[in-house]
Design a protein around this motif. Structure first.
Motif, PDB file in Angstrom:
ATOM      1  N   HIS A 195       0.472  -1.595   0.665  1.00 54.33           N
ATOM      2  CA  HIS A 195       0.502  -0.030  -0.272  1.00 54.33           C
ATOM      3  C   HIS A 195       0.705   1.107  -0.152  1.00 54.33           C
ATOM      4  N   PHE A 196       1.878   0.955   0.487  1.00 57.97           N
ATOM      5  CA  PHE A 196       2.772   1.993   0.239  1.00 57.97           C
ATOM      6  C   PHE A 196       3.069   3.059  -0.637  1.00 57.97           C
ATOM      7  N   ASN A 197       2.810   1.896  -1.941  1.00 59.54           N
ATOM      8  CA  ASN A 197       3.270   2.394  -3.624  1.00 59.54           C
ATOM      9  C   ASN A 197       2.285   2.700  -4.121  1.00 59.54           C
TER      10      ASN A 197
ATOM     11  N   TYR B  96      -5.665  -4.171  -1.566  1.00 57.81           N
ATOM     12  CA  TYR B  96      -4.646  -4.942  -0.963  1.00 57.81           C
ATOM     13  C   TYR B  96      -5.106  -5.846   0.314  1.00 57.81           C
ATOM     14  N   GLU B  97      -7.104  -6.278   0.019  1.00 55.85           N
ATOM     15  CA  GLU B  97      -7.425  -6.934   1.077  1.00 55.85           C
ATOM     16  C   GLU B  97      -7.743  -6.793   2.126  1.00 55.85           C
TER      17      GLU B  97
ATOM     18  N   TRP C 204      -3.425   2.300   9.127  1.00 54.19           N
ATOM     19  CA  TRP C 204      -2.254   3.286   8.812  1.00 54.19           C
ATOM     20  C   TRP C 204      -2.683   4.560   8.154  1.00 54.19           C
ATOM     21  N   LEU C 205      -3.691   4.910   7.531  1.00 52.88           N
ATOM     22  CA  LEU C 205      -3.519   5.819   7.146  1.00 52.88           C
ATOM     23  C   LEU C 205      -2.736   7.158   8.151  1.00 52.88           C
ATOM     24  N   GLY C 206      -3.546   7.171   9.219  1.00 52.57           N
ATOM     25  CA  GLY C 206      -3.056   7.385  10.771  1.00 52.57           C
ATOM     26  C   GLY C 206      -2.122   8.162  10.742  1.00 52.57           C
TER      27      GLY C 206
END
Length: 284
Positions: A12-14, A232-233, A242-244
């Protein structure tokens, strides 16, 4: 059209890279940017940079610092993700290990030597005051699928990997996460082969301008949390967490931070010396 090969982990980073490629933003600038997924992570990307298979890598900070010092002909040109990586310490669901203390002297599964999973095993050991000579042992398992197979079959006792990537495996009862181990520095940087910097600096600046415009506003993309969860399931609340805690960067990693990375790696005997800032970086 200039062909450029770039590598990164399929995580997800990419996603920002995928979005800019999907929109054809590089082709609009006469750049044929080809993305390559590296399931083997940092160690595999270091080899790909050395071999000339890729020109650019979105790569773990500690891994590329180690490999540049070991002779990789590349330079760090920018921080990509400013915040630490949150590594989970995982064991197989049916493992008898319950705490990190139980893992002392057992075998860490790693994707390859020099990878993030390898280097962070040292950081984890140091955090718990283990003897780095006696209490660490390793089993190479290549990638996340290899870790699932290895831990389940008893080839390797624990495995460090980014905790949100492995969360579905925890939710599905394949792994148990018994601890967290954040990296003590910005987690991802952008590294580029020196010959590419020398011959294609204008194209490199254009590529970075495009990706930086997207990462600056990444969290504001409508329904980005749902997009990540589906692609990414992952569970939506995990993605939102994660976004936070994740911040991207558009700047070159600073000298103080890079010295701190080197001091930590040197103390763990992962690198043989501390080199100057200019050996590791190139300012565009």
């Amino acid at each position: 059209m200039t062909k450029v090969n770039i590598g990164g982990v399929p995580e997800h980073f990419n996603l920002a890279w995928y979005l800019t490629l999907k929109e054809g933003e590089y082709k609009d600038e006469n750049i044929n940017l080809r993305w390559h997924d590296y399931y083997g992570g940092t160690g595999a990307m270091c080899k790909a940079l050395r071999d000339g298979d890729i020109d650019i890598a979105v790569i773990l900070t500690e891994g590329i610092v180690k490999d540049i010092i070991a002779g990789n002909p590349s330079k760090i040109v920018q921080t990509f993700v400013q915040t630490p990586l949150h590594w989970g310490v995982h064991v197989a669901q049916n493992s008898t290990y319950k705490t990190v203390a139980d893992l002392k002297g057992t075998k860490a599964a790693i994707s390859r030597y020099g990878s993030g999973s390898h280097l962070m095993a040292y950081i984890n050991a140091q955090n718990h005051n283990w003897d780095l000579e006696k209490d660490l042992d390793f089993e190479v398992i290549k990638n996340l699928d290899g870790a699932v197979e290895g831990l389940t079959q008893g080839r390797g006792d624990y495995f460090l990997w980014e905790k949100f990537t492995t969360k579905p495996l925890v939710d599905n009862g394949i792994f148990r996460r018994i601890d967290n181990c954040p990296s003590p520095w910005p987690c991802f940087v952008i590294a580029v082969r020196e010959d590419f910097i020398k011959n294609n600096e204008a194209e490199l600046k254009t590529i970075l301008d495009i990706i930086n415009n997207t990462t600056r506003e990444f969290k504001d993309i409508p329904s980005i949390d749902k997009t990540i969860a589906n692609r990414y399931e992952q569970q939506l609340d995990d993605v939102q967490e994660w976004l936070g805690i994740t911040e991207w960067s558009q700047e070159l990693i600073d000298k103080k931070t890079l010295n701190n990375v080197q001091k930590e790696l040197f103390a763990l005997n992962i690198i043989p010396e501390i080199v100057n800032y200019e050996t590791l970086t190139h300012k565009l």
